[in-house]
Design a protein around this motif. Sequence first.
Motif, PDB file in Angstrom:
ATOM      1  N   VAL A 236       3.569   5.164   8.715  1.00 53.90           N
ATOM      2  CA  VAL A 236       3.877   6.505   9.212  1.00 53.90           C
ATOM      3  C   VAL A 236       5.161   6.978   8.543  1.00 53.90           C
ATOM      4  N   PRO A 237       5.124   8.108   7.826  1.00 51.08           N
ATOM      5  CA  PRO A 237       6.340   8.588   7.149  1.00 51.08           C
ATOM      6  C   PRO A 237       7.500   8.777   8.123  1.00 51.08           C
TER       7      PRO A 237
ATOM      8  N   ALA B 123       6.636  -8.522  -5.803  1.00 51.97           N
ATOM      9  CA  ALA B 123       6.068  -7.181  -5.611  1.00 51.97           C
ATOM     10  C   ALA B 123       6.669  -6.502  -4.389  1.00 51.97           C
ATOM     11  N   LEU B 124       6.935  -7.261  -3.342  1.00 52.61           N
ATOM     12  CA  LEU B 124       7.511  -6.678  -2.132  1.00 52.61           C
ATOM     13  C   LEU B 124       8.927  -6.165  -2.371  1.00 52.61           C
ATOM     14  N   HIS B 125       9.725  -6.908  -3.140  1.00 55.52           N
ATOM     15  CA  HIS B 125      11.078  -6.438  -3.440  1.00 55.52           C
ATOM     16  C   HIS B 125      11.039  -5.160  -4.278  1.00 55.52           C
ATOM     17  N   LEU B 126      10.120  -5.107  -5.230  1.00 60.33           N
ATOM     18  CA  LEU B 126      10.000  -3.921  -6.056  1.00 60.33           C
ATOM     19  C   LEU B 126       9.450  -2.746  -5.238  1.00 60.33           C
ATOM     20  N   ALA B 127       8.515  -3.032  -4.331  1.00 61.22           N
ATOM     21  CA  ALA B 127       7.986  -1.980  -3.459  1.00 61.22           C
ATOM     22  C   ALA B 127       9.084  -1.411  -2.568  1.00 61.22           C
ATOM     23  N   ARG B 128       9.960  -2.275  -2.084  1.00 60.19           N
ATOM     24  CA  ARG B 128      11.073  -1.774  -1.265  1.00 60.19           C
ATOM     25  C   ARG B 128      11.940  -0.810  -2.060  1.00 60.19           C
ATOM     26  N   ALA B 129      12.166  -1.145  -3.348  1.00 63.17           N
ATOM     27  CA  ALA B 129      12.971  -0.257  -4.185  1.00 63.17           C
ATOM     28  C   ALA B 129      12.299   1.105  -4.330  1.00 63.17           C
ATOM     29  N   VAL B 130      10.965   1.111  -4.474  1.00 67.11           N
ATOM     30  CA  VAL B 130      10.244   2.374  -4.596  1.00 67.11           C
ATOM     31  C   VAL B 130      10.349   3.177  -3.305  1.00 67.11           C
ATOM     32  N   LEU B 131      10.104   2.531  -2.184  1.00 63.40           N
ATOM     33  CA  LEU B 131      10.088   3.236  -0.907  1.00 63.40           C
ATOM     34  C   LEU B 131      11.468   3.694  -0.473  1.00 63.40           C
ATOM     35  N   CYS B 132      12.499   3.043  -0.991  1.00 62.32           N
ATOM     36  CA  CYS B 132      13.865   3.453  -0.685  1.00 62.32           C
ATOM     37  C   CYS B 132      14.427   4.405  -1.743  1.00 62.32           C
ATOM     38  N   GLY B 133      13.602   4.776  -2.717  1.00 66.74           N
ATOM     39  CA  GLY B 133      14.030   5.741  -3.713  1.00 66.74           C
ATOM     40  C   GLY B 133      14.858   5.164  -4.825  1.00 66.74           C
ATOM     41  N   SER B 134      14.573   3.945  -5.264  1.00 68.22           N
ATOM     42  CA  SER B 134      15.347   3.319  -6.333  1.00 68.22           C
ATOM     43  C   SER B 134      14.441   3.019  -7.514  1.00 68.22           C
ATOM     44  N   SER B 135      15.062   2.699  -8.653  1.00 65.67           N
ATOM     45  CA  SER B 135      14.310   2.243  -9.820  1.00 65.67           C
ATOM     46  C   SER B 135      15.139   1.224 -10.575  1.00 65.67           C
TER      47      SER B 135
ATOM     48  N   PRO C  17       7.851  -1.901   8.012  1.00 70.70           N
ATOM     49  CA  PRO C  17       7.574  -3.120   8.786  1.00 70.70           C
ATOM     50  C   PRO C  17       8.297  -4.309   8.169  1.00 70.70           C
ATOM     51  N   SER C  18       8.794  -5.161   9.009  1.00 77.18           N
ATOM     52  CA  SER C  18       9.581  -6.300   8.530  1.00 77.18           C
ATOM     53  C   SER C  18       8.675  -7.472   8.179  1.00 77.18           C
ATOM     54  N   TRP C  19       9.104  -8.229   7.191  1.00 78.25           N
ATOM     55  CA  TRP C  19       8.419  -9.454   6.812  1.00 78.25           C
ATOM     56  C   TRP C  19       9.474 -10.488   6.454  1.00 78.25           C
ATOM     57  N   ARG C  20       9.117 -11.730   6.576  1.00 74.25           N
ATOM     58  CA  ARG C  20      10.051 -12.818   6.285  1.00 74.25           C
ATOM     59  C   ARG C  20       9.543 -13.643   5.112  1.00 74.25           C
ATOM     60  N   PRO C  21      10.418 -13.929   4.150  1.00 74.22           N
ATOM     61  CA  PRO C  21       9.997 -14.791   3.033  1.00 74.22           C
ATOM     62  C   PRO C  21       9.546 -16.153   3.547  1.00 74.22           C
TER      63      PRO C  21
ATOM     64  N   ARG D 172       0.836  -1.206   0.000  1.00 70.62           N
ATOM     65  CA  ARG D 172       0.000   0.000   0.000  1.00 70.62           C
ATOM     66  C   ARG D 172       0.868   1.253   0.000  1.00 70.62           C
ATOM     67  N   ALA D 173       1.916   1.260   0.794  1.00 71.68           N
ATOM     68  CA  ALA D 173       2.790   2.435   0.867  1.00 71.68           C
ATOM     69  C   ALA D 173       3.471   2.708  -0.473  1.00 71.68           C
ATOM     70  N   ALA D 174       3.871   1.639  -1.177  1.00 70.46           N
ATOM     71  CA  ALA D 174       4.509   1.823  -2.489  1.00 70.46           C
ATOM     72  C   ALA D 174       3.529   2.430  -3.484  1.00 70.46           C
ATOM     73  N   VAL D 175       2.281   1.957  -3.469  1.00 71.09           N
ATOM     74  CA  VAL D 175       1.271   2.517  -4.363  1.00 71.09           C
ATOM     75  C   VAL D 175       1.062   3.994  -4.068  1.00 71.09           C
ATOM     76  N   GLU D 176       0.946   4.343  -2.801  1.00 69.20           N
ATOM     77  CA  GLU D 176       0.722   5.741  -2.435  1.00 69.20           C
ATOM     78  C   GLU D 176       1.918   6.616  -2.801  1.00 69.20           C
ATOM     79  N   GLN D 177       3.121   6.063  -2.687  1.00 66.53           N
ATOM     80  CA  GLN D 177       4.315   6.804  -3.079  1.00 66.53           C
ATOM     81  C   GLN D 177       4.291   7.114  -4.576  1.00 66.53           C
ATOM     82  N   LEU D 178       3.919   6.140  -5.381  1.00 68.35           N
ATOM     83  CA  LEU D 178       3.889   6.339  -6.829  1.00 68.35           C
ATOM     84  C   LEU D 178       2.765   7.286  -7.246  1.00 68.35           C
ATOM     85  N   LEU D 179       1.662   7.278  -6.524  1.00 66.96           N
ATOM     86  CA  LEU D 179       0.570   8.194  -6.838  1.00 66.96           C
ATOM     87  C   LEU D 179       0.957   9.641  -6.583  1.00 66.96           C
TER      88      LEU D 179
END
Length: 404
Positions: free
Chosen positions: A213-214, A233-245, A219-223, A179-186
């Motif tokens: 919360v910005p 999707a989670l790995h790609l979302a991490r890249a978005v939230l950390c400012g990568s592409s 939050p941590s998750w385990r494969p 959800r956070a990655a989607v909101e970041q891209l929006l």
Amino acid sequence: MTPVIELVEHAQATGHVLPDAVGRALAAARIVDASPDPHTPGLWLLRAGSKVGAVSVDVPGGGNGPVTVRITPKVPVARLFFLLGYSLDPKGHWRDGQVDVGEHREVLPALAHAVERQIDRSLRQGLLQGYRATEESALVVRGRIREADQIRRRFGATLPVEVAYDEFTTDIAENRVLRAAVEQLLRLPGVPREVRRRLLHQRSRFNGTTPLVPGRPLPSWRPSRLNARYQPALHLARAVLCGSSPEHAPGGLRIDGFLFDMNKLFEDFVTVALREALRGSDLTGSLQDPHHLDEDDAIRMKPDFVLYGPEGTARAVADAKYKAEKRDGYPDADLYQMLAYCTALGLPEGHLVYAKGNAPHAAHRVRHAGIVLHQHALDLDREPAALLADIAALSLRMGADPPL
């Protein structure tokens, strides 16, 4: 491990020793030209065309899984995904099958399409649910009573009860990260309207989850086997939230395969960026503007970009050429083509825009015609802001009255 074949755009590769099944699969996919070496059994000759990217090719009957083909562009391009943001058909570049890619420290609008596709794939079976440790005050006993908290907070009162329990819910770390990655891209400017609409749809599917919360750690998750469908999707979302592409180099991200036709991608970038640079002025730009070379309207021509003044008459014409200048210069045929455009449109100058050159600008005045043909070279290896500044400068030159 998935076999990887590395190629360079428009280059003949040295012979690859490949099983016949792999060679035939590459030939059938039409991503590269593949043919068996007539002199050496088991050796395949591969040649890349104008397409670059990273794609996964299934091998019928192959026991080792798909083959990953990576094609590097001949002209240095630091940010293919930046150019993709200006594509007139951003969906057409994505392929089924996933590939490993690298990442750069930059979030780009074109990445939104990749994220949306991954999230949509992850949610095809519905939102992932899991157990979340919860502590609360309740009117009924659920789970176990936190006796120490009950005594400290309630001073002997029986209700409410301080309880702790594991809740089976969709409000888990995996869904909150997506959800956070989607909101970041929006929040990014320049996301295509259709992609933005689909991202809004994906966000609505996470309505039951708590927003992040910005500034706080993700939050941590385990494969695990349970969240396996979420992991790409989670790995790609991490890249978005950390400012990568992602880029086409190998790396730690896994996204949908992509294949760009650099001729079309460069043309779209130049023309769309030129049109956007004209916003706020009284000039307009038309892409792939149809015209005729002859008076009988028998010979059609379609310049990449025609600039019109406020009165609606053509003021300048441009054509994008995904080419690099060689020792003997650019092809003369490009100049002849531009001369035909200028003559038919009655223009005093025309502009050819190349992907790379030895000098940023050159001009040629045609004998007995007075038409000036400009040749511009963009450096696609520059930062996006600098590259767009070059486009803006080109639009000013084209729109100058009288011409510069």
